[in-house]
Motif scaffolding. Structure first.
Motif, PDB file in Angstrom:
ATOM      1  N   LYS A 406     -14.865 -18.773   1.423  1.00 46.64           N
ATOM      2  CA  LYS A 406     -14.796 -18.168   0.105  1.00 46.64           C
ATOM      3  C   LYS A 406     -13.841 -17.282   0.000  1.00 46.64           C
ATOM      4  O   LYS A 406     -13.507 -16.355   0.851  1.00 46.64           O
ATOM      5  CB  LYS A 406     -16.315 -17.418   0.006  1.00 46.64           C
ATOM      6  N   LEU A 407     -13.091 -17.653  -1.125  1.00 52.81           N
ATOM      7  CA  LEU A 407     -11.788 -16.720  -1.404  1.00 52.81           C
ATOM      8  C   LEU A 407     -12.367 -15.338  -1.956  1.00 52.81           C
ATOM      9  O   LEU A 407     -13.111 -15.099  -2.766  1.00 52.81           O
ATOM     10  CB  LEU A 407     -11.067 -17.399  -2.531  1.00 52.81           C
ATOM     11  N   LYS A 408     -11.674 -14.129  -1.006  1.00 52.92           N
ATOM     12  CA  LYS A 408     -11.964 -12.901  -1.648  1.00 52.92           C
ATOM     13  C   LYS A 408     -10.985 -12.212  -2.669  1.00 52.92           C
ATOM     14  O   LYS A 408     -11.260 -11.670  -3.255  1.00 52.92           O
ATOM     15  CB  LYS A 408     -12.243 -11.877  -0.440  1.00 52.92           C
ATOM     16  N   GLY A 409      -9.807 -12.733  -2.164  1.00 54.47           N
ATOM     17  CA  GLY A 409      -8.479 -11.957  -2.881  1.00 54.47           C
ATOM     18  C   GLY A 409      -7.263 -11.901  -2.223  1.00 54.47           C
ATOM     19  O   GLY A 409      -7.195 -12.828  -1.009  1.00 54.47           O
ATOM     20  N   TYR A 410      -6.315 -11.164  -2.422  1.00 57.29           N
ATOM     21  CA  TYR A 410      -5.109 -11.117  -1.961  1.00 57.29           C
ATOM     22  C   TYR A 410      -4.519  -9.641  -1.783  1.00 57.29           C
ATOM     23  O   TYR A 410      -5.126  -8.798  -2.602  1.00 57.29           O
ATOM     24  CB  TYR A 410      -3.933 -12.137  -2.443  1.00 57.29           C
ATOM     25  N   CYS A 411      -3.700  -9.450  -1.082  1.00 56.95           N
ATOM     26  CA  CYS A 411      -2.945  -8.146  -0.817  1.00 56.95           C
ATOM     27  C   CYS A 411      -1.505  -8.278  -0.340  1.00 56.95           C
ATOM     28  O   CYS A 411      -1.304  -9.406   0.320  1.00 56.95           O
ATOM     29  CB  CYS A 411      -3.812  -7.060  -0.202  1.00 56.95           C
ATOM     30  N   PHE A 412      -0.849  -7.149  -0.597  1.00 56.10           N
ATOM     31  CA  PHE A 412       0.426  -7.062   0.205  1.00 56.10           C
ATOM     32  C   PHE A 412       0.680  -5.928   1.093  1.00 56.10           C
ATOM     33  O   PHE A 412      -0.069  -5.122   0.934  1.00 56.10           O
ATOM     34  CB  PHE A 412       1.627  -6.831  -1.019  1.00 56.10           C
ATOM     35  N   TYR A 413       1.048  -6.125   2.139  1.00 56.40           N
ATOM     36  CA  TYR A 413       1.265  -5.130   3.133  1.00 56.40           C
ATOM     37  C   TYR A 413       2.645  -4.809   3.870  1.00 56.40           C
ATOM     38  O   TYR A 413       3.440  -5.863   4.012  1.00 56.40           O
ATOM     39  CB  TYR A 413       0.156  -5.434   4.414  1.00 56.40           C
ATOM     40  N   ASP A 414       3.002  -3.997   4.174  1.00 53.53           N
ATOM     41  CA  ASP A 414       4.294  -3.558   5.066  1.00 53.53           C
ATOM     42  C   ASP A 414       4.292  -4.042   6.332  1.00 53.53           C
ATOM     43  O   ASP A 414       3.252  -4.130   7.046  1.00 53.53           O
ATOM     44  CB  ASP A 414       4.521  -1.864   4.941  1.00 53.53           C
ATOM     45  N   LEU A 415       5.358  -4.689   6.659  1.00 51.72           N
ATOM     46  CA  LEU A 415       5.444  -5.163   7.962  1.00 51.72           C
ATOM     47  C   LEU A 415       5.208  -4.092   9.026  1.00 51.72           C
ATOM     48  O   LEU A 415       4.939  -4.608  10.383  1.00 51.72           O
ATOM     49  CB  LEU A 415       7.008  -5.715   8.336  1.00 51.72           C
ATOM     50  N   ASN A 416       5.182  -3.018   8.763  1.00 45.66           N
ATOM     51  CA  ASN A 416       4.843  -2.062   9.906  1.00 45.66           C
ATOM     52  C   ASN A 416       3.428  -1.634   9.907  1.00 45.66           C
ATOM     53  O   ASN A 416       3.053  -0.934  10.940  1.00 45.66           O
ATOM     54  CB  ASN A 416       5.815  -0.663   9.581  1.00 45.66           C
ATOM     55  N   PHE A 417       2.774  -2.207   9.258  1.00 44.62           N
ATOM     56  CA  PHE A 417       1.395  -1.830   9.173  1.00 44.62           C
ATOM     57  C   PHE A 417       0.810  -3.253   9.373  1.00 44.62           C
ATOM     58  O   PHE A 417       0.794  -3.934   8.658  1.00 44.62           O
ATOM     59  CB  PHE A 417       0.895  -1.159   7.959  1.00 44.62           C
ATOM     60  N   ARG A 418      -0.106  -3.397  10.491  1.00 46.39           N
ATOM     61  CA  ARG A 418      -0.985  -4.435  10.619  1.00 46.39           C
ATOM     62  C   ARG A 418      -2.123  -4.466   9.758  1.00 46.39           C
ATOM     63  O   ARG A 418      -2.811  -3.600   9.638  1.00 46.39           O
ATOM     64  CB  ARG A 418      -1.414  -4.673  12.243  1.00 46.39           C
ATOM     65  N   ILE A 419      -2.318  -5.697   9.349  1.00 41.63           N
ATOM     66  CA  ILE A 419      -3.990  -6.010   8.572  1.00 41.63           C
ATOM     67  C   ILE A 419      -4.891  -6.138   9.434  1.00 41.63           C
ATOM     68  O   ILE A 419      -5.186  -7.406   9.807  1.00 41.63           O
ATOM     69  CB  ILE A 419      -3.465  -7.037   7.432  1.00 41.63           C
ATOM     70  N   ASN A 420      -5.470  -5.097   9.930  1.00 45.16           N
ATOM     71  CA  ASN A 420      -6.259  -5.409  11.199  1.00 45.16           C
ATOM     72  C   ASN A 420      -7.707  -4.745  11.141  1.00 45.16           C
ATOM     73  O   ASN A 420      -8.356  -4.601  11.904  1.00 45.16           O
ATOM     74  CB  ASN A 420      -5.615  -4.712  12.558  1.00 45.16           C
ATOM     75  N   SER A 421      -7.971  -4.189   9.950  1.00 44.50           N
ATOM     76  CA  SER A 421      -9.235  -3.553   9.687  1.00 44.50           C
ATOM     77  C   SER A 421      -9.783  -4.053   8.548  1.00 44.50           C
ATOM     78  O   SER A 421      -9.095  -4.009   7.329  1.00 44.50           O
ATOM     79  CB  SER A 421      -9.183  -2.070   9.955  1.00 44.50           C
ATOM     80  N   PRO A 422     -11.166  -4.368   8.505  1.00 45.87           N
ATOM     81  CA  PRO A 422     -11.586  -4.711   7.355  1.00 45.87           C
ATOM     82  C   PRO A 422     -11.722  -3.650   6.113  1.00 45.87           C
ATOM     83  O   PRO A 422     -11.458  -4.022   4.738  1.00 45.87           O
ATOM     84  CB  PRO A 422     -13.252  -4.997   7.699  1.00 45.87           C
ATOM     85  N   GLN A 423     -11.871  -2.303   6.534  1.00 49.25           N
ATOM     86  CA  GLN A 423     -11.600  -1.339   5.564  1.00 49.25           C
ATOM     87  C   GLN A 423     -10.312  -1.393   4.848  1.00 49.25           C
ATOM     88  O   GLN A 423     -10.212  -1.163   3.490  1.00 49.25           O
ATOM     89  CB  GLN A 423     -11.834  -0.039   6.190  1.00 49.25           C
ATOM     90  N   ARG A 424      -9.412  -1.550   5.754  1.00 44.12           N
ATOM     91  CA  ARG A 424      -7.834  -1.311   4.982  1.00 44.12           C
ATOM     92  C   ARG A 424      -7.689  -2.701   4.240  1.00 44.12           C
ATOM     93  O   ARG A 424      -6.910  -2.671   3.019  1.00 44.12           O
ATOM     94  CB  ARG A 424      -6.838  -1.342   6.303  1.00 44.12           C
ATOM     95  N   ILE A 425      -8.112  -4.027   4.618  1.00 42.56           N
ATOM     96  CA  ILE A 425      -8.164  -5.113   3.681  1.00 42.56           C
ATOM     97  C   ILE A 425      -8.783  -4.841   2.496  1.00 42.56           C
ATOM     98  O   ILE A 425      -8.313  -5.221   1.467  1.00 42.56           O
ATOM     99  CB  ILE A 425      -8.671  -6.145   4.455  1.00 42.56           C
ATOM    100  N   ASP A 426     -10.126  -4.384   2.441  1.00 43.62           N
ATOM    101  CA  ASP A 426     -10.863  -4.134   1.446  1.00 43.62           C
ATOM    102  C   ASP A 426     -10.352  -3.191   0.273  1.00 43.62           C
ATOM    103  O   ASP A 426     -10.448  -3.427  -0.908  1.00 43.62           O
ATOM    104  CB  ASP A 426     -12.386  -3.578   1.808  1.00 43.62           C
TER     105      ASP A 426
END
Length: 457
Positions: A406-426
């Motif tokens: 199920k598609l939730k959405g999208y985001c952009f992130y800095d290469l210096n920051f890993r998308i590694n936590s549900p809180q940060r993704i949300d």
């Protein structure tokens, strides 16, 4: 961003002050980044001699003391530069009411009426990113994974505000920010010509919005090259293009970095905004699909059929030719024989390609495992999934997020920051409503495009 959202230019601003009584504060430092929606095109950073003492608690907070400011320019010495860099700009600040009030007071003391349109990132954040624990700049950007340096110094806070504003513009699905600005332009009598419009457009992937004189969106589309596509609109002799040309007042756009996000945003925003010149069609964009089935002997086989929205497909195709190419790609990449049937468009469902061989050598389980492994690279249903792809600039990546298909959405992130936590993704997530067509868009993209990375979590 570099996702240029409008033809407006922004002055992202932050000030540090002496503290003290209301309307008696003096400015000790100012930072302004002039941002054309694509990049920072000018900047002004300076300490300021306020000619009054700094409150002790402010010295502790900012590290700026009276001794540092003795040789700094006084406000009247930098006033002209502030006017020039903010001219024809929308001033953006975190708690804009405070910064704008203090700056206007400084200009009043010089006998000058400083007026600019303003937007406040606190108010926008409360509307577009609800339920955050805090909307103070430091806590908010840290929770969003936005890098911030030199906290409580004008330059560091202004840069963090710029990053935050980029995110807010992306989350503004209703485009109320853009439309309100366009209406404001009308009052000042700005009427851009087609050449003026196209000069400001990027030659990169994104979604664009064509507005009429009232600021209303009359057409939305995506493109791998926004500038080229708009030029085609303005030069086309088709009846629909001529109607669009007659009503066009301006064009706004959003860079997406890659075509997948552009496709998903186009699908949703056409549905939300219902532009008058976007054709509504009952014809399916993906009329053919691949379904995984079992024969009587338990062997899995690939069945290419007309898309049936009631059944979960493994791949979606815009044509039968595309389906044939997909099967050929799998066979050529692996060298193994695959059971495939193509059901033609007639209701008889006649099998038009090979049936199962009675002399098949591999056991049912061995064959089925091999086939499932081949298809696993296109599996968006089993795990939580991030489709990581190009961002809007070199130091950025994009992430399309799915949970169990199920598609939730999208985001952009800095290469210096890993998308590694549900809180940060949300917190960073720009939601997209999930529908069947979005699923097919994603499947088709995974088949036809390269360069993305699948991250399962």
């Amino acid at each position: 961003m570099p996702s240029r959202q409008t033809d407006h230019v922004y002055a992202i601003l932050d000030i540090e002050t002496t503290g003290g009584q209301y309307n008696e504060e003096g400015i000790t430092e100012i930072a302004i980044y002039k941002f054309d929606g694509n990049q920072v095109v000018d900047q002004f950073i300076s300490l300021v001699n306020p000619e009054i003492q700094i409150q002790p608690f402010v010295v502790k907070l900012t590290g700026i003391n009276n001794a540092m400011l003795r040789l700094a320019p006084k406000f009247y010495e930098i006033a002209k530069r502030i006017i020039e860099i903010t001219e024809d700009c929308v001033v953006i600040a975190h708690n804009a009411e405070f910064d704008y009030r203090v700056i206007r007071n400084e200009f009043r003391r010089l006998g000058y009426d400083f007026k600019r349109q303003t937007l406040c990132t606190v108010e926008l954040s409360q509307k577009l990113i609800p339920n955050m624990n805090s909307y103070s700049l430091g806590k908010l950007v840290r929770s969003l994974g936005i890098p911030i340096t030199d906290r409580h110094r004008a330059s560091g806070d202004a840069l963090a505000t710029l990053k935050l504003f980029e995110l807010l513009l992306s989350k503004d699905h209703g485009k109320t920010i853009m439309q309100s600005m366009i209406k404001s332009d009308l009052k000042t009598g700005l009427h851009p010509k087609f050449l003026d419009i196209t000069d400001t457009l990027p030659s990169s992937a994104g979604i664009y919005y064509i507005h009429n004189e009232k600021g209303e969106i009359i057409f939305i589309s995506k493109s791998k090259n926004i500038k080229k596509q708009i030029l085609e609109h303005f030069t086309s002799e088709s009846s629909i293009s001529k109607k669009i040309q007659q009503e066009t007042y301006t064009v706004t756009f959003e860079k997406t970095g890659n075509e997948l996000i552009a496709l998903l945003k186009e699908n949703e925003e056409v549905a939300i905004n219902k532009p008058k010149y976007n054709k509504t069609t009952k014809k399916r964009i993906f009329p053919y699909s691949l379904y995984l089935k079992n024969n009587l002997n338990g062997y899995l086989f690939l069945s290419i059929e007309k898309t049936d929205g009631r059944k979960r497909n493994t791949m979606a195709f815009t044509s039968l030719n595309e389906a044939h190419k997909f099967i050929d790609k799998i066979i050529n990449n692996t060298g193994i024989q695959i059971f495939t049937v193509f059901i033609n468009e007639k209701k008889s469902k006649k099998v038009t390609s090979e049936n199962f061989s009675e002399s098949w050598q591999e056991s049912c389980n061995e064959y089925n495992e091999k086939l499932l492994e081949l298809l696993s690279v296109y599996d968006i249903d089993t795990d939580n999934l991030i489709i990581s792809d190009k961002g809007r600039k070199i130091e950025e990546k994009s992430a399309v997020i799915l949970e169990q298909g199920k598609l939730k959405g999208y985001c952009f992130y800095d290469l210096n920051f890993r998308i590694n936590s549900p809180q940060r993704i949300d917190a960073n997530l720009i939601p997209i409503c999930f529908d069947r067509n979005n699923r097919n868009i994603i499947l088709n993209y995974l088949n036809k495009k390269t360069g993305y990375k699948l991250i399962r979590f």
